[in-house]
Structure formats: C-alpha cells, structure tokens
Design a protein around this motif. Structure first.
Motif, mmCIF file in Angstrom:
data_model
loop_
_atom_site.group_PDB
_atom_site.id
_atom_site.type_symbol
_atom_site.label_atom_id
_atom_site.label_comp_id
_atom_site.label_asym_id
_atom_site.label_seq_id
_atom_site.Cartn_x
_atom_site.Cartn_y
_atom_site.Cartn_z
ATOM 1 N N ILE A 155 -11.827 5.764 -6.511
ATOM 2 C CA ILE A 155 -11.673 5.905 -5.058
ATOM 3 C C ILE A 155 -10.250 5.528 -4.670
ATOM 4 O O ILE A 155 -9.824 4.381 -4.867
ATOM 5 N N VAL B 140 -7.092 4.464 -2.337
ATOM 6 C CA VAL B 140 -6.809 3.769 -1.081
ATOM 7 C C VAL B 140 -5.307 3.520 -0.983
ATOM 8 O O VAL B 140 -4.623 3.356 -2.003
ATOM 9 N N LEU C 263 -9.535 1.735 -5.564
ATOM 10 C CA LEU C 263 -10.189 0.647 -4.840
ATOM 11 C C LEU C 263 -10.414 -0.544 -5.763
ATOM 12 O O LEU C 263 -10.218 -1.705 -5.369
ATOM 13 N N TYR D 178 -8.545 4.242 3.319
ATOM 14 C CA TYR D 178 -9.137 5.199 2.385
ATOM 15 C C TYR D 178 -8.520 6.584 2.573
ATOM 16 O O TYR D 178 -8.236 7.007 3.695
ATOM 17 N N PRO E 223 -14.666 3.831 4.345
ATOM 18 C CA PRO E 223 -14.837 4.853 3.312
ATOM 19 C C PRO E 223 -15.198 6.207 3.918
ATOM 20 O O PRO E 223 -15.889 6.288 4.936
#
Length: 503
Positions: A13, A15, A257, A272, A399
């Motif tokens: 993920i 960020v 993340l 995000y 998110p």
C-alpha cells in the motif's frame, strides 16, 4: 480493478510520508540556486518532514528541467548530493506538466510490486537564476556564463509555426475561443469565469508559504488591461498565463504503509495514494479532432473517478492544472467541480508559480499539507504540452478502498475510441471557409502584431490563414465580443506569402 477486494497487505500500500518545497529569491537573481540546488533543498525539507534519511531511498525519480541544461542528466549528481544509492534512478525524458503525477503513479506501482519501499520524486526550475546570469553575461559582467539555456537547432518552421502557432501561449487560446463558442458563452461571460477562477487561485497562493506571488488579485485586477497586465494572445493577458520566472523546487517521499509504520511515522502524517489514469492528444495540434474539448482529458478524469469508485462529492479539494484558463475550465466541467470553489491547493501557475514541468510537485506537496489538516480526499489533474498530456490521481488522508497496485494507468486506447474524425489538412487552400477557432497575438507594447484563423473548408478539411491586424474592422470582429467569430463564414485568399482571412 475498482470492484476487486480491498488491498490489505501494508507492504503493498503506497503512502506519501514526506513533502517539501522551496522558494529561492535572493535580491540579486544570479545569486540564486541552480536546478540541482533547488532539488537538494526540496528533498531535504521532505526528509525532515518524514523524519527519514535520504540515504535510505531505493528509488529516485527526477522531473526534467530546462533552466540549467549544462548540468546534463541530474540522476548521479543528485544521488551523490543527498548521499543515496537508489536501485532505480532516472529522469523524465522531457519536461511535460503531467510528469510529477506520472512519477507518483510509477512509485506507487513499484511499492505495489514490492520492488520499492522508499521512493523520492523531485523537480526544480531556476529560471530566475538563469535569467540573472544571462543578463550579466550580456553586459560582460559575468564572463563565466556559458549559455545555460538549451538552444534548439534551428529548423524550417512547420505549417503551424509559419502561422504563429509555435508555443503553448499561442495554442491554448484556440481551445479558449472554441470552448466559449461551444458552451454558448459571450466573450464577457467567458472572461468573467476566467477572472473569477484566477482570483480564487490568487487567494489560495496568498495563504501558501510555498507560492511565488502572495498578493490577492480581484477579478477586476485580472480583467484590467494596463502596463502590468498586457495582452498576450487573445483573449489572454499576463495575469492569465503561467509565470515561469521563478526559482522553485518541490519533492515528496513515497513509502509502503508497512515501511512507514516500521519507521514510526504517525498515522495522521500519512497520505494514501489512489489510482491514476493517463491519456494524450496527438502531438501535432493540427491533427486533433477538435478544439472545443479533449477526449484524452475526459478519459483521464472520468476513468480516475471510476478506478477509485468515487464521485465529485467525495472530494474536499482539487488541483486542476492551470497554465491557461481553458484547461481548468474544461476540466471542472468534466469533473463537475463548481467554478466558485477554488480549483487549486497551491495557487495556480500564475500566482503559485509556473516552474515548467514541476508545478504538480508543488500541488502534491500542498495537497498533502491540506489533507493532513482537514478533509479526506483530493483530486489531482495534470496537463502538459500543448493541451496534450493528461494524468489524474487521487490522494486521501484515509485508505482508498478501491486502490490496487500495480496498475496500468495508460488509457490511451479508450481515449482513441472516443475520438472523432481528424480533418485532413489543406495547406494550399483558397476559397470559402468557416472559422473553427482563432487568436490574435500581441507585442510587448500591447498592440496586435499578428493573428491566425483555423478554418474548415466546405468539405471539412482544416486550413490556416493569417489575420491582417491592420484591418480595423476585421480585428474588431475577432476581439470586441459583439458577435461570435467561431462558426462565421469568410474566405481564405492568397497572399504574397501564404494565405489570409477575409470576412
């Protein structure tokens, strides 16, 4: 992709963990930083913001710059200056306005594949420094100056250039005038919309420490033509075009993340990255299907909404690229963003500053700052070239459930499927025609110096014709707003050099 289960692996993920931007404006312009210095400074601020060491980055992506081409490719010098040895180290092939968003999307993809845990994206333009040194070189005061700006090889002008359509400021008015007619606006109403949007840009810039011009301008200021706001290319004046005479740098850091958490970065500091979409118009401005819209712009915006499973109601703020008014005016209509809400978080290219291809890095920095303080989601629309390149992406303080990386952000095929027929060019045409779009070019003294009409022949071909700005009646018809020139009939007539327009 937008309907797949949520991505839950924090190692995949992306960020944004750190942002930084700098304004460099010493009293003596030639004492300013060069492009490399601006990039080093901006990344230093971003690293401090994240609380990380730049020596840890495994990807470094640089927005190409034009002000100090004698520096060459900056990949190795910049890495050395920040003490990094990244696995990926590259510079964009050319300075296009969509580049920072594309580099952000690429970093998010590399996080999504697990190739990268910490990436840096940065750009800087030192046009103010370059101009200062050039001025001293011209007087002989600075003998060390050695042609900082890259000089292109002189070539025979092509068909568009022979008619004055050589730079973005020459071309975007074609879109402005064509869209005004297509939307059924009067010249007065269209100019009022531009001035209102630009005035709101100036207000945002006035409150942003990173902006170049921090003085609000009223709509009346933007519409008033005087020595400080001379006409450039109809209907644009100086306060409606990008201000590139700046020294500005901006950069940001992207991590997984999981990496952000391992480094102890606070959750409310993380922004995000959502999914993006890109599409382009043909490189040749004369091989486009229309000037009253852009299927590539429409595709990039609508597809980004779809990929992130969002509507306009989900966004607390937007950044709609603003090199010239027609761009955010077209984008806001596609997106559904109201004209009376600011369409920027940085301040726009006139007031925030127009550092060539790196503007959107400043917009990303400002979007991150804004979302950390308030709001959930922001929408970024980038444009580059001659209304050519489009790339959008979403950022969020929460998110983004629909986001999945890596993703293919290239939606060119979808844009091409929407494109209308592209008219054949008729470079040697004489005869009856109708105006598709037009503009008038002004000298530095504010007087008209030339003009061009883009016209359609009776069989639908596209041709260009010079405007005789010494013809008072013709000039008034094109610029006084009493009637709409787009769609009007006339004649393309042979001249001693080329062809001219006659009503």
């Amino acid at each position: 992709m937008a309907n797949e289960p949520a991505m839950t692996d924090p190692e995949r993920i992306p960020v944004i963990i750190g942002v930084g931007q700098v304004n460099d404006r010493p009293d003596d312009p030639d004492q300013g930083l060069d492009s490399l210095g601006l990039m080093v400074a901006a990344l230093g601020v971003a690293a401090a913001d994240a609380g990380v060491s730049l020596s840890d980055i495994d990807s470094l992506a640089i927005v190409d710059q034009i002000s100090f081409h004698d520096l060459g490719k900056l990949c190795e010098p910049l890495a050395a200056a920040i003490g990094a040895n990244p696995r990926f180290n590259y510079q964009s092939a050319a300075p296009h306005g969509d580049t920072p968003v594309r580099l952000l999307n690429e970093a998010a993809n590399r996080v999504g594949t697990g190739e990268v845990r910490l990436a840096a994206i940065v750009g800087g333009e030192a046009l103010r420094t370059a101009a200062g040194r050039a001025a001293k070189a011209a007087t002989g005061e600075d003998k060390s100056y050695n042609a900082i700006r890259k000089v292109a090889t002189r070539r025979e002008p092509n068909y568009a250039q022979k008619h004055g359509l050589a730079a973005p400021v020459d071309v975007y008015p074609l879109y402005e005038n064509a869209t005004r007619a297509a939307w059924g606006e009067s010249l007065e109403d269209a100019q009022f919309e531009s001035a209102e949007i630009w005035s709101r840009f100036s207000g945002v810039a006035a409150a942003n420490d990173g902006a170049w011009i921090r003085k609000p301008a009223s709509p009346e200021d933007i519409l008033r033509i005087d020595e400080r706001n001379r006409p450039i290319a109809f209907p644009y004046s100086k306060l409606m075009v990008a201000n590139s005479s700046v020294n500005q740098g901006a950069g940001f850091l992207v991590a997984s993340l999981a990496e952000a958490r391992r480094r102890g970065i606070a959750e409310d500091h993380l922004i995000y990255v959502g999914m993006g979409a890109a599409a382009k118009e043909p490189a040749s401005i004369l091989h486009r299907d229309r000037y009253d819209g852009s299927v590539s712009m429409e595709t990039s915006i609508t597809r980004t909404l779809d990929l992130n499973s969002m509507t306009i109601d989900d966004f607390d703020c937007v950044e709609l690229y603003s090199c010239f008014p027609c761009v955010p005016k077209m984008a806001r209509r596609i997106l559904g963003w109201p004209w009376d809400r600011p369409a920027t978080v940085f301040g726009g290219l006139t007031f925030g500053g127009g550092p060539i291809a790196n503007y959107m890095s400043h917009a990303i920095v400002s979007m991150v700052d804004r979302l950390r303080k308030q709001g959930r989601y922001g929408f970024l629309f980038a444009n580059g070239g001659f209304a050519t390149d489009n790339h959008c992406i979403v950022l969020g303080s929460e998110p983004i459930a629909a986001a999945h990386f890596p993703q293919d952000f290239d939606y060119q095929a979808e844009a091409e499927a929407k494109r209308g027929p592209v008219p054949e060019l008729a470079e040697d045409y004489a005869g009856p025609a109708t105006i598709e779009s037009y503009t008038v070019f002004y000298g530095r003294d504010g007087t008209p110096r030339a003009g061009v009409v883009v016209a359609r022949t009776p069989d639908g071909k596209r041709t260009l014709a010079h405007v005789d700005v010494g013809d008072a009646a013709m000039l008034a018809f094109l610029i006084d707003g009493k009637s709409e020139p787009v769609g009007a009939s006339g004649q393309v007539v042979p001249l001693a050099e080329g062809f001219g327009w006659r009503a």
